[in-house]
Scaffold this motif. Structure first.
Motif, PDB file in Angstrom:
ATOM      1  N   ARG A   1       0.834  -1.208   0.000  1.00 53.50           N
ATOM      2  CA  ARG A   1       0.000   0.000   0.000  1.00 53.50           C
ATOM      3  C   ARG A   1       0.866   1.255   0.000  1.00 53.50           C
ATOM      4  N   LEU A   2       0.445   2.223  -0.787  1.00 53.55           N
ATOM      5  CA  LEU A   2       1.149   3.505  -0.829  1.00 53.55           C
ATOM      6  C   LEU A   2       0.388   4.509   0.035  1.00 53.55           C
ATOM      7  N   GLU A   3       1.121   5.402   0.682  1.00 52.40           N
ATOM      8  CA  GLU A   3       0.491   6.446   1.484  1.00 52.40           C
ATOM      9  C   GLU A   3       1.134   7.780   1.160  1.00 52.40           C
ATOM     10  N   SER A   4       0.376   8.831   1.380  1.00 50.95           N
ATOM     11  CA  SER A   4       0.879  10.171   1.143  1.00 50.95           C
ATOM     12  C   SER A   4       1.870  10.549   2.254  1.00 50.95           C
ATOM     13  N   ALA A   5       2.925  11.279   1.902  1.00 54.32           N
ATOM     14  CA  ALA A   5       3.999  11.562   2.853  1.00 54.32           C
ATOM     15  C   ALA A   5       4.268  13.063   2.923  1.00 54.32           C
ATOM     16  N   PRO A   6       3.822  13.732   3.979  1.00 49.28           N
ATOM     17  CA  PRO A   6       4.117  15.164   4.090  1.00 49.28           C
ATOM     18  C   PRO A   6       5.604  15.411   4.289  1.00 49.28           C
ATOM     19  N   CYS A   7       6.074  16.587   3.946  1.00 51.40           N
ATOM     20  CA  CYS A   7       7.502  16.878   4.107  1.00 51.40           C
ATOM     21  C   CYS A   7       7.865  16.993   5.580  1.00 51.40           C
ATOM     22  N   PHE A   8       9.097  16.629   5.900  1.00 59.72           N
ATOM     23  CA  PHE A   8       9.672  16.751   7.234  1.00 59.72           C
ATOM     24  C   PHE A   8       9.502  18.165   7.797  1.00 59.72           C
TER      25      PHE A   8
ATOM     26  N   CYS B   1      11.697  23.755   1.783  1.00 62.85           N
ATOM     27  CA  CYS B   1      12.961  23.433   2.463  1.00 62.85           C
ATOM     28  C   CYS B   1      14.010  22.806   1.557  1.00 62.85           C
ATOM     29  N   GLY B   2      13.629  22.371   0.337  1.00 60.76           N
ATOM     30  CA  GLY B   2      14.606  21.799  -0.582  1.00 60.76           C
ATOM     31  C   GLY B   2      14.831  20.305  -0.419  1.00 60.76           C
ATOM     32  N   LEU B   3      14.111  19.683   0.534  1.00 59.01           N
ATOM     33  CA  LEU B   3      14.279  18.245   0.725  1.00 59.01           C
ATOM     34  C   LEU B   3      13.550  17.490  -0.387  1.00 59.01           C
ATOM     35  N   LEU B   4      14.226  16.482  -0.941  1.00 53.68           N
ATOM     36  CA  LEU B   4      13.618  15.601  -1.946  1.00 53.68           C
ATOM     37  C   LEU B   4      13.074  14.373  -1.232  1.00 53.68           C
ATOM     38  N   ARG B   5      11.847  13.968  -1.590  1.00 55.90           N
ATOM     39  CA  ARG B   5      11.278  12.780  -0.943  1.00 55.90           C
ATOM     40  C   ARG B   5      10.365  12.039  -1.904  1.00 55.90           C
TER      41      ARG B   5
ATOM     42  N   PRO C   1      14.583  26.514   7.123  1.00 55.52           N
ATOM     43  CA  PRO C   1      15.423  26.168   5.970  1.00 55.52           C
ATOM     44  C   PRO C   1      16.082  27.412   5.398  1.00 55.52           C
ATOM     45  N   ALA C   2      17.320  27.248   4.925  1.00 60.05           N
ATOM     46  CA  ALA C   2      18.025  28.388   4.335  1.00 60.05           C
ATOM     47  C   ALA C   2      17.324  28.802   3.040  1.00 60.05           C
ATOM     48  N   PRO C   3      17.127  30.098   2.827  1.00 54.43           N
ATOM     49  CA  PRO C   3      16.486  30.548   1.591  1.00 54.43           C
ATOM     50  C   PRO C   3      17.298  30.093   0.373  1.00 54.43           C
ATOM     51  N   GLY C   4      16.594  29.715  -0.682  1.00 52.60           N
ATOM     52  CA  GLY C   4      17.293  29.340  -1.919  1.00 52.60           C
ATOM     53  C   GLY C   4      17.725  27.883  -1.980  1.00 52.60           C
ATOM     54  N   THR C   5      17.448  27.110  -0.912  1.00 53.45           N
ATOM     55  CA  THR C   5      17.899  25.712  -0.906  1.00 53.45           C
ATOM     56  C   THR C   5      17.221  24.921  -2.028  1.00 53.45           C
ATOM     57  N   ALA C   6      15.890  25.053  -2.125  1.00 55.88           N
ATOM     58  CA  ALA C   6      15.161  24.280  -3.138  1.00 55.88           C
ATOM     59  C   ALA C   6      15.665  24.629  -4.539  1.00 55.88           C
ATOM     60  N   ALA C   7      15.885  25.921  -4.782  1.00 56.37           N
ATOM     61  CA  ALA C   7      16.350  26.348  -6.107  1.00 56.37           C
ATOM     62  C   ALA C   7      17.716  25.747  -6.413  1.00 56.37           C
ATOM     63  N   SER C   8      18.591  25.661  -5.403  1.00 56.06           N
ATOM     64  CA  SER C   8      19.926  25.130  -5.679  1.00 56.06           C
ATOM     65  C   SER C   8      19.877  23.619  -5.898  1.00 56.06           C
ATOM     66  N   VAL C   9      18.955  22.908  -5.222  1.00 57.67           N
ATOM     67  CA  VAL C   9      18.806  21.467  -5.454  1.00 57.67           C
ATOM     68  C   VAL C   9      18.306  21.237  -6.885  1.00 57.67           C
ATOM     69  N   LEU C  10      17.343  22.038  -7.285  1.00 59.81           N
ATOM     70  CA  LEU C  10      16.781  21.913  -8.638  1.00 59.81           C
ATOM     71  C   LEU C  10      17.848  22.202  -9.698  1.00 59.81           C
ATOM     72  N   ARG C  11      18.675  23.217  -9.424  1.00 63.28           N
ATOM     73  CA  ARG C  11      19.765  23.555 -10.352  1.00 63.28           C
ATOM     74  C   ARG C  11      20.740  22.389 -10.492  1.00 63.28           C
ATOM     75  N   MET C  12      21.063  21.753  -9.339  1.00 59.84           N
ATOM     76  CA  MET C  12      22.007  20.644  -9.335  1.00 59.84           C
ATOM     77  C   MET C  12      21.471  19.482 -10.186  1.00 59.84           C
ATOM     78  N   LEU C  13      20.199  19.139  -9.979  1.00 58.18           N
ATOM     79  CA  LEU C  13      19.588  18.042 -10.734  1.00 58.18           C
ATOM     80  C   LEU C  13      19.504  18.391 -12.224  1.00 58.18           C
ATOM     81  N   GLY C  14      19.125  19.634 -12.508  1.00 59.76           N
ATOM     82  CA  GLY C  14      18.999  20.079 -13.899  1.00 59.76           C
ATOM     83  C   GLY C  14      20.335  20.018 -14.616  1.00 59.76           C
ATOM     84  N   GLU C  15      21.396  20.341 -13.900  1.00 63.72           N
ATOM     85  CA  GLU C  15      22.741  20.314 -14.482  1.00 63.72           C
ATOM     86  C   GLU C  15      23.130  18.876 -14.842  1.00 63.72           C
ATOM     87  N   PHE C  16      22.818  17.908 -13.947  1.00 60.46           N
ATOM     88  CA  PHE C  16      23.098  16.494 -14.264  1.00 60.46           C
ATOM     89  C   PHE C  16      22.351  16.079 -15.526  1.00 60.46           C
TER      90      PHE C  16
END
Ligand SMILES: [Zn+2]
Length: 328
Positions: free
Chosen positions: A38-45, A80-84, A299-314
């Motif tokens: 069974r799958l369940e919805s998971a709110p962010c930390f 917060c930039g956390l991936l889940r 969470p530090a401002p800009g964290t999510a944007a920097s995670v997205l940039r990192m993934l986009g670069e890969f």
């Protein structure tokens, strides 16, 4: 919107799988289909709400599939930039997955002996890394120790070591090497040992947990106040080194969270640990403070944007390599 179309649409295995892995994959798919898993919805930390009734733009979908072509939706919390993974298997399904399908899916035909030797080698690296701290350390515990090979170099230099894991087969192997290993959770180890440790190792475990806060707090109880917790996870930056720059090869259904240095530090700090050092390869050296308690860390401002940039670069670099004829 997925980061790129292939991350959403990939419904075949992205890795080359052994027949045993293909069978395990088919079993997992069938069990998700018929509701055995069974799958369940998971709110962010961080407290941002779970998928479904989100205010627009709170979560960004990164991928809809993992490297096995299993339906795993990976989202980026824009707060917060956390991936889940969201949704993800519930606790009961997760336990049965590890019992029945994990090993076949992840290792194909497993052979524990080389694994033990590689753990010992990694343990030697840790002893070197922690050299300055070792004089004040007498006891070393490891949570999720597997066969416990990581503990061998600590035992060799006179530390009292203990490990805990849920996998009986690996525990037996470690016991045959003279290690004191307990079946169960961090709480079981604490009960058995009777006292917390000076140093606790949590290596490539955190990303598997369902409830980050509860699991980190349970692990913290295993560390004496003022003691050290060393956490290592496969950081997002490791996609560039360990996964040939391929985001899809890195995504795997057993990992519910994906960290950068910034998000790992955020999570650990908010749970009440003092983070002494944290690298982009996602190794965090933490200290349990003398007085416990969660903190209102933002969470530090800009964290999510920097995670997205990192993934986009890969993704951009991979796309370029494929177009220029290099095998992906
Ligand atoms: Zn969040």
């Amino acid at each position: 919107m997925a980061l790129s179309a292939r991350l959403r649409a990939q419904d075949r295995p992205w890795l080359r799988l052994t027949p045993q892995q293909l069978q395990a994959r088919a079993r997992v798919l069938a069990k998700i289909e018929d509701g055995t898993y069974r799958l369940e919805s998971a709110p962010c930390f961080c407290g941002a709400p779970a998928g479904g009734d989100l205010p627009a733009g709170s979560d960004l979908e990164i991928a809809g599939r993992d490297r096995y072509g299993l339906p795993v939706r990976t989202v980026l919390c824009q707060a917060c930039g956390l991936l889940r993974s969201d949704p993800r298997m519930d606790a009961d399904s997760t336990a049965r997955f590890y019992q029945d399908d994990y090993r076949d899916l992840y290792t194909g035909a497993g052979n524990a002996a080389p694994l033990f030797e590689s753990q010992v080698a990694r343990g030697r690296g840790l002893v070197a890394l922690l050299a300055k701290l070792l004089p004040s350390i007498e006891t070393v515990y490891e949570v999720g120790c597997g066969a416990g090979g990581l503990l061998v170099p600590f035992q060799e230099i006179g530390k009292r070591v203990r490990g805990v894991d849920l996998g009986d087969e690996y525990l037996e192997l470690g016991r045959a090497h003279g290690l004191a290993l307990v079946h169960g959770t961090a709480d079981d180890l604490l009960r058995e040992a009777g006292e917390p440790a000076d140093l606790v190792l949590l290596m490539h475990v955190l990303e598997h947990y369902l409830d980050l806060r509860a699991s980190i707090e349970q692990t913290m109880r295993l560390v004496r106040p003022g003691g050290i917790l060393l956490v290592e996870v496969p950081g997002v930056a490791s996609i560039g080194t360990s996964y040939r720059g391929d985001v899809l090869s890195y995504l795997q259904n057993a990992h519910n969270f994906h960290f950068t240095a910034a998000t790992l530090e955020f999570v650990l700090t908010r749970c009440g640990l003092d983070v002494l050092a944290c690298t982009e390869s996602a190794v965090a050296l933490c200290q349990r403070p003398e007085a416990d308690g969660p903190r209102a860390v933002r969470p530090a401002p800009g964290t999510a944007a920097s995670v997205l940039r990192m993934l986009g670069e890969f993704e951009r670099r991979l796309h370029h390599r494929v177009r220029s004829g290099e095998a992906a």
